[in-house]
Design a protein around this motif. Structure first.
Motif: not given
Length: 414
Positions: A130-159
């Motif tokens: 589920x998406x980040x919500x609530x108080x944790x979203x308020x505290x952390x939502x403005x910080x750029x997250x990492x590890x989220x696929x950026x394009x249509x090509x499949x890639x192992x999420x761990x990589x």
């Protein structure tokens, strides 16, 4: 004499709520990555990884606090905090005064210190479906997250996660927020190149947080590509796509040589089809990956592995430069060249030329000198050392070279 060779450069703190069970697996993957053989060429401990999950005073408490640079706690020069944001942490953060709410608040405050002090990096990872919500979203939502696929090509999420975090740490230590640039070196000549290999490389780069640089798309008319490569060496990496005609092309050789001498990490993507009758020693002494079959899945996976390896090589280079700020200033270490990679003829000849010129200007005796060169591991082989010694002797350094690694230097005591 105490030689400062073992102090960590980066400490990574992986934080997750103990009921978000996926966090343990992710933390172990990060430990395997950064405590493995990729980053041990400068001694174990150059990157340390710590867990923050179990309560310091029992299950209802928060973990031990994270020591930050500048707070009087001994530790690494840089601290990286990786909050693993899961459903249980989101739930706990909704209660003001809950230990996990306050822990998230402290991490947010540590992130805000980056505006005045760039020694702390906070790189959250969203674990929950589920998406980040609530108080944790308020505290952390403005910080750029990492590890989220950026394009249509499949890639192992761990990589994706591991590459993104390596890149983020490298840019933190380097002090540069701009995207890391991949210089794509290739030849447009030859009839046997695997179909569309350059287009595939470019698509793979676009699906990452990396930027691409390729001469016929990235240069203004009249620009000098080699000058551009040198000028952007500090935040550049090179992927040399070796097709059948690549090694015989003067311009391709020049690009690889320029990259090596400028300190740009190089990885060769071997995309030979019929074969290469000539070869080039300039393509040696760098990591090489083979495309092999030209089927889509195999090719795409190999290209992504090459990009991941390049990011690791870049992080190694950045960590080396950071470590040198301490080592080079130490009066007890007599080192003539802190080489960023094991020396080879292509880089050694350039260094020897400069060293000889400096020695002559200063009146330093050349014939009886035995310059010391220290580089990250692994150590060179005996025959490799002999060839480099012969090059030095031909250049007038009759005693040859003292070439060693950081590990062996530490074993000697400096």
């Amino acid at each position: 004499m105490i030689v400062p060779l073992y102090a960590p450069v980066v400490e990574i703190y992986v934080v997750w709520h103990p009921l978000d069970h996926q966090g343990k697996d992710i933390a172990e993957a990060l430990q395997a990555r950064f405590r493995g053989d990729r980053f041990t060429g400068m001694l174990d401990g150059v990157v340390d990884v710590y867990e923050r999950s179990a309560g310091l005073h029992g299950e209802s408490s928060a973990p031990r606090s994270i020591p930050l640079p500048g707070t009087g706690s001994p530790g690494a020069e840089y601290v990286v905090i990786v909050p693993l944001l899961g459903a249980q942490w989101m739930r706990a953060a909704e209660t003001s005064g809950d230990p996990w709410h306050d822990y998230a608040l402290h991490i947010r405050q540590a992130w805000e210190t980056r505006r005045s002090q760039s020694k702390v990096g906070v790189f959250p990872l969203l674990m929950a479906d589920a998406p980040l919500v609530g108080e944790l979203e308020r505290l952390m939502g403005c910080i750029q997250r990492f590890g989220e696929p950026g394009g249509p090509q499949p890639e192992d999420i761990q990589d994706t996660r591991l590459r993104d975090l390596s890149q983020a740490i490298a840019q933190l230590v380097h002090g540069n927020d701009s995207r890391l640039t991949v210089f794509i070196s290739h030849t447009r000549h030859g009839e046997h190149a695997p179909n569309g290999i350059i287009d595939r490389v470019r698509r793979s780069v676009r699906d990452t947080r990396l930027a691409e640089w390729i001469d016929y798309h990235s240069l203004m008319p009249g620009s000098d590509s080699l000058r551009e490569l040198v000028d952007r060496a500090a935040d550049g990496i090179m992927l040399a796509v070796r097709t059948d005609e690549y090694a015989s092309r003067h311009w391709c050789q020049r690009e690889v040589l320029t990259a090596k001498r400028a300190g740009v990490p190089v990885v060769v993507l071997d995309a030979l089809s019929v074969g290469d009758r000539r070869g080039s020693f300039l393509l040696d002494h760098v990591p090489q990956l083979c495309v092999g079959s030209v089927t889509d899945d195999t090719t795409e996976r190999t290209i992504r592995r090459a990009l991941n390896l390049l990011v690791d090589e870049y992080l190694n280079r950045v960590l080396w430069r950071s470590r040198l700020r301490t080592l080079a200033a130490h009066p007890g270490l007599q080192v003539d060249w802190w080489a960023p990679q094991p020396p080879e003829p292509a880089t050694l000849t350039t260094w020897i030329t400069g060293w000889l010129a400096d020695a002559r200007r200063s009146g330093h005796p050349i014939a009886d000198s035995r310059p010391r060169i220290v580089h990250p591991g692994p150590p060179l082989g005996k025959d490799e050392m002999q060839v480099l010694d012969e090059i030095a002797i031909i250049g007038g350094i009759r005693s040859g070279l003292d070439i060693t690694t950081v590990e062996l230097l530490a074993a000697r005591g400096g």
